[in-house]
Design an enzyme around this catalytic site. Structure first.
Site, PDB file in Angstrom:
ATOM      1  CG  ASP A  29     -17.254  58.660   0.052  1.00 13.49           C
ATOM      2  OD1 ASP A  29     -16.838  57.967  -0.890  1.00 13.49           O
ATOM      3  OD2 ASP A  29     -17.879  58.202   1.035  1.00 13.49           O
TER       4      ASP A  29
ATOM      5  CE1 TYR B 104     -16.419  52.348  -0.058  1.00 15.46           C
ATOM      6  CE2 TYR B 104     -15.978  50.041   0.430  1.00 15.46           C
ATOM      7  CZ  TYR B 104     -16.079  51.073  -0.487  1.00 15.46           C
ATOM      8  OH  TYR B 104     -15.838  50.839  -1.810  1.00 15.46           O
TER       9      TYR B 104
END
Ligand SMILES: [Zn+2]
Length: 442
Positions: free
Chosen positions: A259, A402
């Protein structure tokens, strides 16, 4: 054997009665005979044999046909033989039906052009391509059909082979058919040489030492124009190396992606950088070092790139595939809504040990990605309390998980989560990738 010879001679006479052909174009029609001979020598030999047996041919054919054949042969000695037999044929220069007598010139001219052009580029192998005008192709097809020719070498092939042979000798390099460094396209439709430089793929890895850095340029529309959402992107920083290889552009192919707010530390993330249209393509130590310092400069030290070696284009797909099987280690700084007890941390460590996590696509990326269920393994978690409501977790897990959602549970879409097993609202304050255990095999 003699029957075969009669077949060849009959076919030659049949063709030459109708159309004029230069040595090369005649030689190509009989390319199945005498493999290894050049078409020019083969064509010339056929014309020599026909000349030698002309006295016998004359006995069998109509004199008008003999004259037509002699005119179309484009071989003066045959006229002399006929003259001695009292058959007078005036010498008229008829251009070759297929190549208009330009084939020799094309081969020499484009060899010269390629050699001149080659001074502008570094390459270790090459390929020659030819774009032939459609009228020449249809002339070739007419001959094949009309004279029932089964084995034949096309003009395209002959030009490729002859020019390729000359380039190979002059530059002492080999042609490459699968993944050439450079393609010289002889464009006979527009009468020009097109040079197609193939991309150069360099394997390496990158480190991202700061946050708010995207992997590729991230543009947002503000109602008036596009602007950068984040000032820095890895791919933009990599553009700094194009000058080292005199390339047009650098494209990043990374094994996965972190990210924007996640740092990429440790050994770095495996990547392949594709350099488009590089004029220089030798992987020299000083070039790799120069490329590395250019990236560091361009990013003010926030992005470090390490370049290792040249790889094949096929590896791009492979490293993207491999990313799914990587084992990754993260460091997460976690904030809890209420006080953290030591027993909470123990519980997290006990439960998240070789456990399968079910995870639906996180809410935060649902707009960009399809909603799918994935299952990923968490191998091990180690924790350390920082203060009463903040702890640090080192998480070792399968690639593609994630991690922010592993911490906060994403309203039950990730299960189990740190949050669900201790019954507290948790938030990931900081996340870093500490290691990706995979290396690119070249
Ligand atoms: Zn010709």
């Amino acid at each position: 054997m003699s029957e075969k010879l009669v077949d060849i001679v009959t076919k030659v006479l049949e063709i030459c009665k109708e159309i004029p052909l230069c040595d090369r174009c005649l030689g190509r029609i009989f390319s199945a005979y005498g493999v290894g001979l050049s078409n020019k020598l083969r064509g010339l030999s056929i014309k020599t044999i026909i000349t030698m047996i002309m006295p016998y041919i004359v006995k069998e054919l109509d004199v008008e046909d003999v004259k037509k054949i002699a005119e179309n042969m484009k071989f003066p000695p045959i006229l002399e033989v006929l003259r001695r037999m009292n058959i007078h044929v005036e010498y008229v220069e008829k251009p070759c039906y297929i190549c208009s007598d330009l084939l020799d010139h094309i081969i020499e001219e484009y060899t010269r052009k390629i050699l001149k052009e080659s001074l502008n580029y570094e390459f270790e192998n090459f390929l020659v391509g030819v774009h032939v005008p459609s009228e020449i192709i249809s002339k070739e097809e007419n001959i094949l059909r009309e004279f029932r020719i089964e084995t034949y070498e096309s003009i395209k092939n002959e030009i490729k082979r002859e020019v390729g042979k000359r380039i190979k000798e002059k530059l002492d390099i080999e042609p490459e058919f699968q993944e050439p460094d450079i393609v010289f396209l002889i464009n006979l439709v527009e009468n020009k040489l097109d040079v197609n430089i193939k991309p150069l793929f360099i394997a390496g890895r990158y480190l991202k030492l700061g946050r708010r850095i995207s992997q590729i340029k991230w543009l947002v529309w503000n109602g008036m124009k596009y602007r950068l959402k984040y000032d820095l992107s890895i791919e933009e920083c990599l553009q700094a190396i194009v000058v080292v290889f005199k390339a047009e552009k650098a494209v990043l192919h990374a094994a996965g992606r972190e990210d924007v707010d996640v740092r990429m530390l440790g050994y770095g993330r495996p990547m392949i950088v594709e350099l488009r249209k590089p004029r220089l393509r030798k992987i020299l130590e000083e070039r790799l070092r120069a490329a590395q310092s250019k990236v560091s400069e361009a990013s003010k030290g926030y992005v470090l790139a390490f370049f290792e070696k040249k790889v094949s284009r096929n590896l791009v797909r492979e490293i993207k595939e491999q990313a799914k099987n990587h084992v990754k280690t993260y460091r997460a700084l976690v904030l809890s809504e209420s006080m953290i007890r030591n027993s909470d941390l123990k519980r997290i460590e006990n439960i998240f040990s070789n456990i399968l996590i079910s995870q639906r696509t996180p809410t935060r990326v649902l707009r960009r990605r399809p909603d799918v269920l994935r299952e990923k393994i968490v191998y091990k978690v180690a924790t350390r309390k920082i203060c009463e409501n903040i702890f640090e977790a080192i998480i070792r897990c399968q690639g593609g998980l994630y991690v922010k959602e592993l911490v906060n549970g994403d309203q039950g879409r990730t299960s189990p989560s740190f949050s669900s097993v201790i019954g507290k609202n948790l938030k990931c304050l900081e996340l870093d990738v500490l290691s990706i255990s995979a290396s690119i095999q070249g």
